[in-house]
Design a protein around this motif. Structure first.
Motif, mmCIF file in Angstrom:
data_model
loop_
_atom_site.group_PDB
_atom_site.id
_atom_site.type_symbol
_atom_site.label_atom_id
_atom_site.label_comp_id
_atom_site.label_asym_id
_atom_site.label_seq_id
_atom_site.Cartn_x
_atom_site.Cartn_y
_atom_site.Cartn_z
ATOM 1 N N UNK A 1 50.507 11.475 65.979
ATOM 2 C CA UNK A 1 49.798 12.724 65.714
ATOM 3 C C UNK A 1 50.252 13.358 64.391
ATOM 4 N N UNK A 2 51.556 13.470 64.214
ATOM 5 C CA UNK A 2 52.080 14.117 63.004
ATOM 6 C C UNK A 2 51.692 13.342 61.748
ATOM 7 N N UNK A 3 51.670 12.009 61.887
ATOM 8 C CA UNK A 3 51.302 11.158 60.752
ATOM 9 C C UNK A 3 49.894 11.505 60.265
ATOM 10 N N UNK A 4 48.985 11.746 61.199
ATOM 11 C CA UNK A 4 47.608 12.065 60.835
ATOM 12 C C UNK A 4 47.550 13.336 59.984
ATOM 13 N N UNK A 5 48.213 14.395 60.451
ATOM 14 C CA UNK A 5 48.135 15.665 59.722
ATOM 15 C C UNK A 5 48.832 15.574 58.368
ATOM 16 N N UNK B 1 52.322 23.884 66.547
ATOM 17 C CA UNK B 1 52.067 25.106 65.789
ATOM 18 C C UNK B 1 53.322 25.603 65.070
ATOM 19 N N UNK B 2 54.440 24.940 65.336
ATOM 20 C CA UNK B 2 55.689 25.348 64.670
ATOM 21 C C UNK B 2 56.049 24.408 63.515
ATOM 22 N N UNK B 3 55.081 23.620 63.054
ATOM 23 C CA UNK B 3 55.362 22.745 61.907
ATOM 24 C C UNK B 3 54.227 22.826 60.902
ATOM 25 N N UNK B 4 54.621 22.987 59.621
ATOM 26 C CA UNK B 4 53.634 23.047 58.542
ATOM 27 C C UNK B 4 53.503 21.652 57.934
ATOM 28 N N UNK B 5 52.294 21.126 57.932
ATOM 29 C CA UNK B 5 52.100 19.767 57.421
ATOM 30 C C UNK B 5 51.697 19.745 55.953
ATOM 31 N N UNK B 6 51.505 20.944 55.384
ATOM 32 C CA UNK B 6 51.090 20.984 53.986
ATOM 33 C C UNK B 6 52.273 20.772 53.062
ATOM 34 N N UNK B 7 51.934 20.381 51.836
ATOM 35 C CA UNK B 7 52.978 20.152 50.845
ATOM 36 C C UNK B 7 53.490 21.500 50.359
ATOM 37 N N UNK B 8 54.767 21.731 50.541
ATOM 38 C CA UNK B 8 55.356 22.991 50.081
ATOM 39 C C UNK B 8 56.572 22.664 49.218
#
Ligand code: HEC
Length: 164
Positions: A57-61, A154-161
């Motif tokens: 799941x995390x890989x997809x986002x 909902x407690x993890x941001x998958x965007x590049x920061x």
């Protein structure tokens, strides 16, 4: 001379007795360690599948946001989990089938290296199909893996920061 031999006899008995006691003590220790080992917790096949599901799941986002560093990390987590299943569930017949998800994972890795979003998407679709092909092969076809729509994390941001 004979007297000397005779006087050594008790010593010989003593050392034989000592050796027997040591062997017994060692055997008791081995037995208790074997019992401990047999009772040690090790994750079951289904527990490992839950871990695969999380990283799938995390890989997809990560891929959707073109967060290639995170995507690369998630692919490694998937690979490590596969290796753990091979190590800790080696006697389950299903384990031999696991290797079918390695080619799509390699393809995802290539997409990540090339930062190729289109290749990522097609490879991810193949990976998801491979999960289901195995589930069908092991008569677990009712466990259907899909491409996730909304992140349950909902407690993890998958965007590049803050990445260079
Ligand atoms: C070896 C073939 C095989 C492959 C490849 C495989 N699975 Fe499974 N999967 C199983 C088996 C066997 C079970 C049932 C486990 C058990 O006995 O508890 C299972 C169960 C599951 C479950 C149900 C567990 C639960 O608690 O709901 C999920 C979710 C799952 N797999 C996800 C995946 C994902 C995601 C992939 C691909 C990244 C995948 N699986 C690849 C064999 C496989």
């Amino acid at each position: 001379m004979r007297q000397l031999y005779l006087s050594l006899l008790p010593l010989l008995f003593f050392s034989c007795h000592q050796q027997n006691t040591n062997t017994k003590a060692l055997q008791t220790r081995i037995d208790s360690l074997e019992t401990k080992l047999a009772e040690t917790y090790k994750p079951g096949f289904g527990d490992f599948m839950g871990i695969l599901q999380t990283h799938h799941s995390k890989l997809w986002f990560a891929g959707q946001y073109e967060n290639w560093k995170l995507a690369d990390f998630e692919v490694h987590e998937l690979m490590e989990t596969i290796q753990d299943i091979q190590k800790f569930q080696s006697d389950r017949t299903e384990t031999a089938l696991l290797s079918m998800i390695i080619p799509p994972l390699d393809s995802i890795s290539a997409a990540i290296q090339q930062k190729n979003a289109a290749l990522f998407k097609t490879s991810y679709t193949s990976l998801t199909q491979a999960c289901n092909t195995c589930h069908q092969a092991v008569e677990m076809e009712f466990n259907v893996v899909t491409i996730p729509e909304i992140s349950p994390f909902t407690n993890q941001d998958f965007q590049v920061i803050n990445q260079k």
